[in-house]
Write a protein that holds these residues in place. Structure first.
Motif, PDB file in Angstrom:
ATOM      1  N   ALA A 259    -129.631 -13.211 -43.318  1.00  0.00           N
ATOM      2  CA  ALA A 259    -130.287 -14.222 -44.150  1.00  0.00           C
ATOM      3  C   ALA A 259    -131.795 -14.183 -43.961  1.00  0.00           C
ATOM      4  CB  ALA A 259    -129.742 -15.601 -43.827  1.00  0.00           C
ATOM      5  N   LEU A 260    -132.230 -13.997 -42.723  1.00  0.00           N
ATOM      6  CA  LEU A 260    -133.657 -13.935 -42.428  1.00  0.00           C
ATOM      7  C   LEU A 260    -134.279 -12.693 -43.059  1.00  0.00           C
ATOM      8  CD1 LEU A 260    -135.797 -15.548 -40.892  1.00  0.00           C
ATOM      9  CD2 LEU A 260    -135.299 -14.147 -38.880  1.00  0.00           C
ATOM     10  N   ASP A 261    -133.599 -11.566 -42.943  1.00  0.00           N
ATOM     11  CA  ASP A 261    -134.112 -10.322 -43.531  1.00  0.00           C
ATOM     12  C   ASP A 261    -134.209 -10.433 -45.051  1.00  0.00           C
ATOM     13  OD1 ASP A 261    -134.308  -9.191 -41.045  1.00  0.00           O
ATOM     14  OD2 ASP A 261    -132.445  -8.031 -41.196  1.00  0.00           O
ATOM     15  N   ALA A 262    -133.191 -11.048 -45.670  1.00  0.00           N
ATOM     16  CA  ALA A 262    -133.199 -11.198 -47.124  1.00  0.00           C
ATOM     17  C   ALA A 262    -134.351 -12.080 -47.582  1.00  0.00           C
ATOM     18  CB  ALA A 262    -131.865 -11.769 -47.602  1.00  0.00           C
ATOM     19  N   GLU A 263    -134.594 -13.167 -46.858  1.00  0.00           N
ATOM     20  CA  GLU A 263    -135.693 -14.065 -47.219  1.00  0.00           C
ATOM     21  C   GLU A 263    -137.039 -13.368 -47.066  1.00  0.00           C
ATOM     22  OE1 GLU A 263    -137.575 -17.186 -48.741  1.00  0.00           O
ATOM     23  OE2 GLU A 263    -135.395 -17.047 -48.567  1.00  0.00           O
ATOM     24  N   MET A 264    -137.228 -12.643 -45.987  1.00  0.00           N
ATOM     25  CA  MET A 264    -138.491 -11.938 -45.771  1.00  0.00           C
ATOM     26  C   MET A 264    -138.697 -10.867 -46.830  1.00  0.00           C
ATOM     27  SD  MET A 264    -138.478 -11.655 -41.592  1.00  0.00           S
ATOM     28  CE  MET A 264    -140.034 -10.751 -41.535  1.00  0.00           C
ATOM     29  N   SER A 265    -137.627 -10.197 -47.226  1.00  0.00           N
ATOM     30  CA  SER A 265    -137.737  -9.174 -48.271  1.00  0.00           C
ATOM     31  C   SER A 265    -138.174  -9.797 -49.596  1.00  0.00           C
ATOM     32  CB  SER A 265    -136.392  -8.462 -48.432  1.00  0.00           C
ATOM     33  OG  SER A 265    -136.444  -7.521 -49.479  1.00  0.00           O
ATOM     34  N   SER A 266    -137.578 -10.943 -49.939  1.00  0.00           N
ATOM     35  CA  SER A 266    -137.963 -11.632 -51.175  1.00  0.00           C
ATOM     36  C   SER A 266    -139.417 -12.052 -51.154  1.00  0.00           C
ATOM     37  CB  SER A 266    -137.068 -12.852 -51.394  1.00  0.00           C
ATOM     38  OG  SER A 266    -135.726 -12.474 -51.610  1.00  0.00           O
ATOM     39  N   ARG A 267    -139.852 -12.561 -50.025  1.00  0.00           N
ATOM     40  CA  ARG A 267    -141.234 -13.025 -49.934  1.00  0.00           C
ATOM     41  C   ARG A 267    -142.222 -11.863 -49.988  1.00  0.00           C
ATOM     42  NH1 ARG A 267    -138.510 -16.522 -50.878  1.00  0.00           N
ATOM     43  NH2 ARG A 267    -139.530 -15.952 -52.805  1.00  0.00           N
ATOM     44  N   ARG A 268    -141.883 -10.737 -49.387  1.00  0.00           N
ATOM     45  CA  ARG A 268    -142.779  -9.576 -49.454  1.00  0.00           C
ATOM     46  C   ARG A 268    -142.933  -9.095 -50.891  1.00  0.00           C
ATOM     47  NH1 ARG A 268    -139.748  -7.717 -44.736  1.00  0.00           N
ATOM     48  NH2 ARG A 268    -140.996  -8.048 -42.847  1.00  0.00           N
ATOM     49  N   GLU A 269    -141.838  -9.137 -51.666  1.00  0.00           N
ATOM     50  CA  GLU A 269    -141.908  -8.708 -53.056  1.00  0.00           C
ATOM     51  C   GLU A 269    -142.876  -9.569 -53.865  1.00  0.00           C
ATOM     52  OE1 GLU A 269    -137.973  -8.741 -54.622  1.00  0.00           O
ATOM     53  OE2 GLU A 269    -137.302  -7.012 -53.442  1.00  0.00           O
ATOM     54  N   GLU A 270    -142.959 -10.852 -53.532  1.00  0.00           N
ATOM     55  CA  GLU A 270    -143.805 -11.767 -54.290  1.00  0.00           C
ATOM     56  C   GLU A 270    -145.152 -12.024 -53.613  1.00  0.00           C
ATOM     57  OE1 GLU A 270    -141.855 -15.301 -55.501  1.00  0.00           O
ATOM     58  OE2 GLU A 270    -140.370 -14.231 -56.694  1.00  0.00           O
ATOM     59  N   TRP A 271    -145.403 -11.328 -52.523  1.00  0.00           N
ATOM     60  CA  TRP A 271    -146.630 -11.576 -51.752  1.00  0.00           C
ATOM     61  C   TRP A 271    -147.899 -11.491 -52.600  1.00  0.00           C
ATOM     62  CZ3 TRP A 271    -146.554 -13.028 -46.631  1.00  0.00           C
ATOM     63  CH2 TRP A 271    -147.805 -13.117 -45.999  1.00  0.00           C
ATOM     64  N   PRO A 272    -148.040 -10.495 -53.499  1.00  0.00           N
ATOM     65  CA  PRO A 272    -149.295 -10.413 -54.265  1.00  0.00           C
ATOM     66  C   PRO A 272    -149.515 -11.593 -55.205  1.00  0.00           C
ATOM     67  CG  PRO A 272    -148.105  -8.323 -54.330  1.00  0.00           C
ATOM     68  CD  PRO A 272    -147.156  -9.346 -53.770  1.00  0.00           C
ATOM     69  N   LEU A 273    -148.446 -12.317 -55.560  1.00  0.00           N
ATOM     70  CA  LEU A 273    -148.555 -13.396 -56.543  1.00  0.00           C
ATOM     71  C   LEU A 273    -148.520 -14.783 -55.925  1.00  0.00           C
ATOM     72  CD1 LEU A 273    -145.980 -11.980 -59.140  1.00  0.00           C
ATOM     73  CD2 LEU A 273    -148.469 -11.696 -59.164  1.00  0.00           C
ATOM     74  N   SER A 274    -148.154 -14.885 -54.650  1.00  0.00           N
ATOM     75  CA  SER A 274    -147.817 -16.174 -54.056  1.00  0.00           C
ATOM     76  C   SER A 274    -148.694 -16.496 -52.858  1.00  0.00           C
ATOM     77  CB  SER A 274    -146.350 -16.178 -53.603  1.00  0.00           C
ATOM     78  OG  SER A 274    -145.492 -15.777 -54.644  1.00  0.00           O
ATOM     79  N   GLU A 275    -148.686 -17.762 -52.506  1.00  0.00           N
ATOM     80  CA  GLU A 275    -149.257 -18.207 -51.233  1.00  0.00           C
ATOM     81  C   GLU A 275    -148.193 -19.010 -50.509  1.00  0.00           C
ATOM     82  OE1 GLU A 275    -153.447 -19.783 -50.442  1.00  0.00           O
ATOM     83  OE2 GLU A 275    -152.224 -21.625 -50.360  1.00  0.00           O
ATOM     84  N   TYR A 276    -147.990 -18.698 -49.231  1.00  0.00           N
ATOM     85  CA  TYR A 276    -146.989 -19.365 -48.411  1.00  0.00           C
ATOM     86  C   TYR A 276    -147.695 -20.205 -47.356  1.00  0.00           C
ATOM     87  CZ  TYR A 276    -144.271 -15.670 -50.580  1.00  0.00           C
ATOM     88  OH  TYR A 276    -143.693 -14.824 -51.503  1.00  0.00           O
ATOM     89  N   GLN A 277    -147.349 -21.483 -47.298  1.00  0.00           N
ATOM     90  CA  GLN A 277    -147.962 -22.399 -46.342  1.00  0.00           C
ATOM     91  C   GLN A 277    -146.919 -22.862 -45.337  1.00  0.00           C
ATOM     92  OE1 GLN A 277    -149.923 -25.585 -48.429  1.00  0.00           O
ATOM     93  NE2 GLN A 277    -151.164 -24.191 -49.674  1.00  0.00           N
ATOM     94  N   LEU A 278    -147.341 -22.974 -44.091  1.00  0.00           N
ATOM     95  CA  LEU A 278    -146.462 -23.381 -43.002  1.00  0.00           C
ATOM     96  C   LEU A 278    -146.988 -24.671 -42.398  1.00  0.00           C
ATOM     97  CD1 LEU A 278    -143.982 -22.445 -41.306  1.00  0.00           C
ATOM     98  CD2 LEU A 278    -145.591 -21.254 -39.806  1.00  0.00           C
ATOM     99  N   GLY A 279    -146.127 -25.703 -42.346  1.00  0.00           N
ATOM    100  CA  GLY A 279    -146.486 -26.963 -41.712  1.00  0.00           C
ATOM    101  C   GLY A 279    -146.161 -26.902 -40.229  1.00  0.00           C
ATOM    102  N   LEU A 280    -147.129 -27.268 -39.405  1.00  0.00           N
ATOM    103  CA  LEU A 280    -146.998 -27.190 -37.946  1.00  0.00           C
ATOM    104  C   LEU A 280    -147.213 -28.566 -37.335  1.00  0.00           C
ATOM    105  CD1 LEU A 280    -149.291 -24.092 -37.759  1.00  0.00           C
ATOM    106  CD2 LEU A 280    -146.878 -23.998 -37.166  1.00  0.00           C
ATOM    107  N   LEU A 281    -146.362 -28.925 -36.402  1.00  0.00           N
ATOM    108  CA  LEU A 281    -146.485 -30.185 -35.686  1.00  0.00           C
ATOM    109  C   LEU A 281    -146.455 -29.865 -34.202  1.00  0.00           C
ATOM    110  CD1 LEU A 281    -146.776 -33.147 -36.497  1.00  0.00           C
ATOM    111  CD2 LEU A 281    -144.310 -33.397 -36.268  1.00  0.00           C
ATOM    112  N   GLY A 282    -147.588 -30.112 -33.542  1.00  0.00           N
ATOM    113  CA  GLY A 282    -147.689 -29.727 -32.141  1.00  0.00           C
ATOM    114  C   GLY A 282    -147.516 -28.243 -31.941  1.00  0.00           C
TER     115      GLY A 282
ATOM    116  N   GLY B  42    -148.279 -11.575 -40.273  1.00  0.00           N
ATOM    117  CA  GLY B  42    -147.731 -11.744 -38.932  1.00  0.00           C
ATOM    118  C   GLY B  42    -146.936 -13.019 -38.747  1.00  0.00           C
ATOM    119  N   ASP B  43    -147.110 -13.974 -39.684  1.00  0.00           N
ATOM    120  CA  ASP B  43    -146.409 -15.262 -39.586  1.00  0.00           C
ATOM    121  C   ASP B  43    -145.219 -15.354 -40.532  1.00  0.00           C
ATOM    122  OD1 ASP B  43    -148.460 -16.223 -37.822  1.00  0.00           O
ATOM    123  OD2 ASP B  43    -149.725 -16.523 -39.594  1.00  0.00           O
ATOM    124  N   LEU B  44    -144.942 -14.268 -41.259  1.00  0.00           N
ATOM    125  CA  LEU B  44    -143.924 -14.338 -42.296  1.00  0.00           C
ATOM    126  C   LEU B  44    -142.539 -14.650 -41.734  1.00  0.00           C
ATOM    127  CD1 LEU B  44    -143.160 -14.095 -45.248  1.00  0.00           C
ATOM    128  CD2 LEU B  44    -142.910 -11.624 -44.934  1.00  0.00           C
TER     129      LEU B  44
END
Length: 204
Positions: A92-115, A68-70
């Motif tokens: 560009a956003l769709d292409a990036e999300m597509s790439s990340r979904r392809e690698e989802w089983p192998l990867s971990e994505y971290q998001l830095g949040l400030l406030g 849900g945060d992708l």
């Protein structure tokens, strides 16, 4: 190269040369035969603890991205790598999300949040040889130690994980990120390659 052109008369190839000396010997011939140099990439291993990393601003949170945060993660990644805080184009956003979904089983994505606002991203391949392959911060939030803090927390967590053997990061060779990573303790170059694009004579 001639065989490649004959086998694929349209489109293009990516040519990787994975040794500095070999690259120096082949560069002129590759260029003369239609290969356009793109960049060189170095893979660096952490040889000890992270050296004097920035702690980041107070209130920095680092969250593991779920499905849900992708989109939020992808938006920050595209903005960071474009050096622009403008809203990314939908393509560009769709292409990036597509790439990340392809690698989802192998990867971990971290998001830095400030406030609560997404400001930085980190992506890595967990495992015995844990590799960070994406690290970026949105332009309005740079020079505050956010990326260094995320990298240090990743290193600490990876070192504590059972079966961890090495911590790796890649970056364009000779660029500012590689210089920073070396200063932080990533000093052992374990792999390097130069990249060329070879376009064939056909269209496309």
């Amino acid at each position: 190269l001639a065989a490649g052109r004959a086998a694929c008369p349209a489109g293009h190839y990516t040519v990787l040369v994975d040794d500095r000396d070999r690259s120096a010997r082949l560069d002129a011939a590759l260029r003369a035969n239609g290969c356009e140099y793109q960049e060189s990439t170095t893979y660096l291993a952490l040889t000890g603890p992270v050296v004097n990393p920035a702690v980041g601003p107070a209130g920095l949170e680092i969250a593991v991205t779920g499905p849900g945060d992708l989109e939020a993660w992808a938006r920050v990644k595209v903005q960071s790598f474009a050096d622009s805080d403008d809203d990314p184009a939908a393509s560009a956003l769709d292409a990036e999300m597509s790439s990340r979904r392809e690698e989802w089983p192998l990867s971990e994505y971290q998001l830095g949040l400030l406030g609560g606002e997404p400001v930085a991203v980190l992506a890595h391949y967990p495992g015995a040889d844990d590799l960070v392959f994406i690290l970026g911060t949105r332009t309005p939030f740079r020079h505050r130690g956010i990326a260094q803090a995320m990298l240090a927390r990743w290193a600490a967590a990876s070192c504590a994980a059972a079966g961890s053997r090495s911590l790796l990061i890649n970056a364009p060779d000779g660029g500012a990120p590689a210089t920073l990573y070396r200063r932080l303790g990533f000093t052992d170059e374990v792999y390097w390659y130069s990249k060329y694009e070879l376009r064939t004579a056909g269209p496309g």
